[in-house]
Design a protein around this motif. Structure first.
Motif, PDB file in Angstrom:
ATOM      1  N   ALA A  50     107.742  -2.893  89.778  1.00  0.00           N
ATOM      2  CA  ALA A  50     107.285  -4.081  88.973  1.00  0.00           C
ATOM      3  C   ALA A  50     107.586  -3.504  87.498  1.00  0.00           C
ATOM      4  O   ALA A  50     108.263  -4.576  86.755  1.00  0.00           O
ATOM      5  N   ALA A  51     107.745  -2.327  87.096  1.00  0.00           N
ATOM      6  CA  ALA A  51     107.943  -1.697  85.795  1.00  0.00           C
ATOM      7  C   ALA A  51     109.307  -1.596  85.621  1.00  0.00           C
ATOM      8  O   ALA A  51     109.565  -1.017  84.337  1.00  0.00           O
ATOM      9  N   ASP A  52     110.224  -1.650  86.494  1.00  0.00           N
ATOM     10  CA  ASP A  52     111.572  -1.143  86.351  1.00  0.00           C
ATOM     11  C   ASP A  52     112.631  -2.342  86.174  1.00  0.00           C
ATOM     12  O   ASP A  52     112.557  -3.210  86.970  1.00  0.00           O
ATOM     13  N   PRO A  53     112.902  -2.521  84.739  1.00  0.00           N
ATOM     14  CA  PRO A  53     113.580  -3.801  84.536  1.00  0.00           C
ATOM     15  C   PRO A  53     115.097  -3.901  85.061  1.00  0.00           C
ATOM     16  O   PRO A  53     115.461  -4.945  85.258  1.00  0.00           O
ATOM     17  N   ARG A  54     115.254  -2.874  85.884  1.00  0.00           N
ATOM     18  CA  ARG A  54     116.620  -2.944  86.525  1.00  0.00           C
ATOM     19  C   ARG A  54     116.705  -3.845  87.983  1.00  0.00           C
ATOM     20  O   ARG A  54     117.497  -4.304  88.480  1.00  0.00           O
ATOM     21  N   VAL A  55     115.327  -3.963  88.554  1.00  0.00           N
ATOM     22  CA  VAL A  55     115.108  -4.750  89.880  1.00  0.00           C
ATOM     23  C   VAL A  55     115.330  -6.064  89.735  1.00  0.00           C
ATOM     24  O   VAL A  55     114.719  -6.821  88.957  1.00  0.00           O
ATOM     25  N   ARG A  56     116.046  -6.492  90.635  1.00  0.00           N
ATOM     26  CA  ARG A  56     116.398  -8.077  90.715  1.00  0.00           C
ATOM     27  C   ARG A  56     115.611  -8.560  92.001  1.00  0.00           C
ATOM     28  O   ARG A  56     115.495  -9.777  92.105  1.00  0.00           O
TER      29      ARG A  56
END
Length: 278
Positions: A50-56
């Motif tokens: 959830a904290a990783d902005p790369r994840v889509r």
């Protein structure tokens, strides 16, 4: 694909340059039964994602095909005192809420047994893909408790009161075909191919606007149980978070130029764009 371990019980595998993350339940000797340690590991994994902005998009899967997850570790619980059981409850809730509250779409890839808490983990995802030999149940009333990982709330919202009541009150097990007919799952695929199908769906999601997808999920989730007028206001706020974004500018330009969009670097947007929307 870059795998790494959150704990000995859960690992993460990165696909498509980290835009798709697979959370793999990896306690095969216990068919992924949710012990105190397993719950802690799931909560840690979802917090990391959830904290990783790369994840889509996220895929939730199992390291083996015999079981997705058989639910609570009843052998462990049989040895717990009431105080120990109560002390472990917040961590258990955090595991299921961690999946439910992921800011990006989550797809469950179910092979084999999805029982009790295992079924609830799947229900906590936005989409559920299951192999033909998968089976599902919420058998908690047969051992003196209730579905406590969100099952009493998520299943009625998915399939309606009567169908959920039938499954929960009788504790009966259903096949993948019946689960599909009831609306418990979204797709049934040949045995052994649920993970591949879930990853393919995730790749489609990951190809769309990261800001748009996150805000669409936020609007749908936040507006699900409020009056329509409130829901429309939530939708409008989420629209504003996309309408003035670089993603919207690129998407419209790509459409006009008849090309595929090249979304701005994911690092450029906050995991919750609504927090800084106009």
């Amino acid at each position: 694909m870059t795998p790494y371990t959150v704990s000995p019980l859960v690992r993460l595998e990165h696909h498509l340059d980290g835009h798709v993350v697979e959370i793999v339940l990896d306690r095969p000797e216990a068919l992924n039964a949710v012990s105190v340690a397993m719950a802690t590991a799931i909560a840690a994994a979802t917090a990391s994602v959830a904290a990783d902005p790369r994840v889509r998009c996220v895929v939730l899967s199992s390291s083996q095909d015999r079981a997705f997850c058989v639910g609570a570790d009843l052998k462990e619980r049989n040895g717990l005192s009431d105080d120990q059981l109560a002390a472990g409850r917040p961590g258990n809730r955090a595991a299921y809420r961690g999946v439910l509250d992921l800011p990006v779409p989550a797809v469950a890839a179910v092979e084999g047994y999805a029982l009790g808490g295992g079924f609830e983990l799947a229900l906590s995802c936005d989409l559920v893909v299951a192999g033909e030999d998968a089976s599902f149940a919420l058998p908690e009333v047969s051992v003196g408790v209730i579905p406590g990982g969100g099952g009493t709330q998520l299943l009625p919202r998915r399939v309606g009161w009567s169908r959920a009541a039938s499954l929960i009150f009788t504790a009966r097990r259903v096949s993948a075909q019946e689960a599909l007919d009831l609306g418990c799952i979204d797709e049934m695929v040949p045995t052994g191919s649920a993970r591949a199908r879930a990853l393919a769906l995730a790749a489609v999601v990951a190809g769309h606007s990261p800001v748009g997808v996150r805000q669409a999920k936020k609007a749908m989730r936040d507006g699900a149980d409020v009056p329509l007028a409130v829901g429309l206001d939530i939708e409008d706020a989420c629209w504003a978070a996309t309408a003035f974004s670089a993603d919207r500018a690129e998407g419209v330009a790509a459409f006009a130029e008849k090309r595929r969009p090249v979304w701005p670097d994911s690092e450029s947007f906050h995991p919750d764009p609504l927090a800084s929307s106009p």
